[in-house]
Design an enzyme around this catalytic site. Sequence first.
Site, PDB file in Angstrom:
ATOM      1  N   ASP A   5       0.427  -6.811   4.791  1.00 31.93           N
ATOM      2  CA  ASP A   5      -0.220  -8.121   5.023  1.00 31.93           C
ATOM      3  C   ASP A   5       0.793  -9.206   5.393  1.00 31.93           C
ATOM      4  O   ASP A   5       0.508 -10.070   6.220  1.00 31.93           O
ATOM      5  CB  ASP A   5      -1.004  -8.572   3.781  1.00 31.93           C
ATOM      6  CG  ASP A   5      -2.244  -7.716   3.524  1.00 31.93           C
ATOM      7  OD1 ASP A   5      -2.605  -6.917   4.406  1.00 31.93           O
ATOM      8  OD2 ASP A   5      -2.847  -7.864   2.444  1.00 31.93           O
TER       9      ASP A   5
ATOM     10  N   THR B 185       0.823  -1.222   0.000  1.00 30.86           N
ATOM     11  CA  THR B 185       0.000   0.000   0.000  1.00 30.86           C
ATOM     12  C   THR B 185       0.850   1.263   0.000  1.00 30.86           C
ATOM     13  O   THR B 185       0.450   2.284  -0.565  1.00 30.86           O
ATOM     14  CB  THR B 185      -0.960  -0.036   1.216  1.00 30.86           C
ATOM     15  OG1 THR B 185      -1.799  -1.180   1.070  1.00 30.86           O
ATOM     16  CG2 THR B 185      -1.825   1.194   1.321  1.00 30.86           C
TER      17      THR B 185
HETATM   18  N1  LIG Z   1      -1.472  -2.044   3.926  1.00 31.19           N
HETATM   19  C1  LIG Z   1      -0.980  -2.899   3.013  1.00 31.19           C
HETATM   20  O1  LIG Z   1       0.140  -2.770   2.605  1.00 31.19           O
HETATM   21  C2  LIG Z   1      -1.878  -4.023   2.614  1.00 31.19           C
HETATM   22  C3  LIG Z   1      -1.706  -4.544   1.211  1.00 31.19           C
HETATM   23  N2  LIG Z   1      -2.783  -5.448   0.902  1.00 31.19           N
HETATM   24  C4  LIG Z   1      -0.386  -5.287   1.035  1.00 31.19           C
HETATM   25  O2  LIG Z   1       0.015  -5.984   1.925  1.00 31.19           O
HETATM   26  O3  LIG Z   1       0.202  -5.202  -0.009  1.00 31.19           O
END
Ligand SMILES: NC(=O)C[C@H](N)C(=O)O
Length: 322
Positions: free
Chosen positions: A87, A12
């Site tokens: 994640d 993210t």
């Molecule tokens: N906040 C994040 O980075 C979650 C994202 N789904 C990832 O792990 O790439």
Amino acid sequence: MKRVLVLHTGGTISMTQEDGVGVSLSNKHPLGDKFLPLPKDIELVVEEVFNLPSPHITPKEMLLLKERIVKAQAENFVGVVITHGTDTLEETAYFLELTLKNNLAMVLTGAMRSSNEIGSDGLYNFRQAIITAAHESARDKGVLVVMNDEIHEARFVTKTHTTSVDTFRAPTFGPIGILSKNKPIFLKDVIEEEVYPITTVEGTIPIIKAYAGMDGTLFDLLTERNVDGIVIEALGAGNLPPAVLPSLEKVLQKNIPVALVSRCANGIAEDIYSYVGGGVELKSMGVMFVRGITGPKARLRLLVALNANLDSTSFRHYMTEI
Ligand SMILES: NC(=O)C[C@H](N)C(=O)O
């Protein structure tokens, strides 16, 4: 000058949000366009190792990162900052902790809100991670995770909330430090890990979570598939329903290593109960009780143990004496 190597990997912190589309990866790293206020004596060298959402990261990418950091040791850096999706951030952090020994400060960070969302935490976490990696007190502390002004050790940190910026916690043990505006403040020592600089990450090691009414079906299926190891997230202090036992026995007879942690968020798994399926029986059957870490981390520890080709005594010692 304090040279800090920045390794972007996606997540993210590398994403932007678009109405009607959702949050997705940007081709150009969004942090690159932002003003980053840093002390003048810090010099950054930035590389994009890959650009992946962290659910796409596997131990193969973790190994690539590890190899890049091994090279960084000879390149005159004081520290490394890895930006990563949240994640699986704790898994990459722990893999690096188990496989790297050096005197660099190593810090992972990420973001819970993408770069153009209101209250985005990416740039701030990135800055605080750099400040930490450049500070001499962060050296020889193993792999650290800096998020939301807290510093965590790789061993115990875990993501506890789906969306909050205050998501990374070490439930039983707490953070090892905090960040003030311009420097890290460490409050605790870290326990040094046994390091195995493995060069392969072969092996299929599923995780099974225990539940009330569970039977041996999953264990039977995995025995047929000849997996290389199994991690069980057991009930409470480290117990299983009795209906699991005949299938678990077959797994152990096939010499498939079985590691056990608790599915509880706090505490450590131990052989306390002597009823059928209790920890005392599981331990005497040969199940390895792994203390204080989560199932995904026990899985990585088992993967490292298998790829380090340890003899059976060192293998068991490595898995249980942590
Ligand atoms: N906040 C994040 O980075 C979650 C994202 N789904 C990832 O792990 O790439």
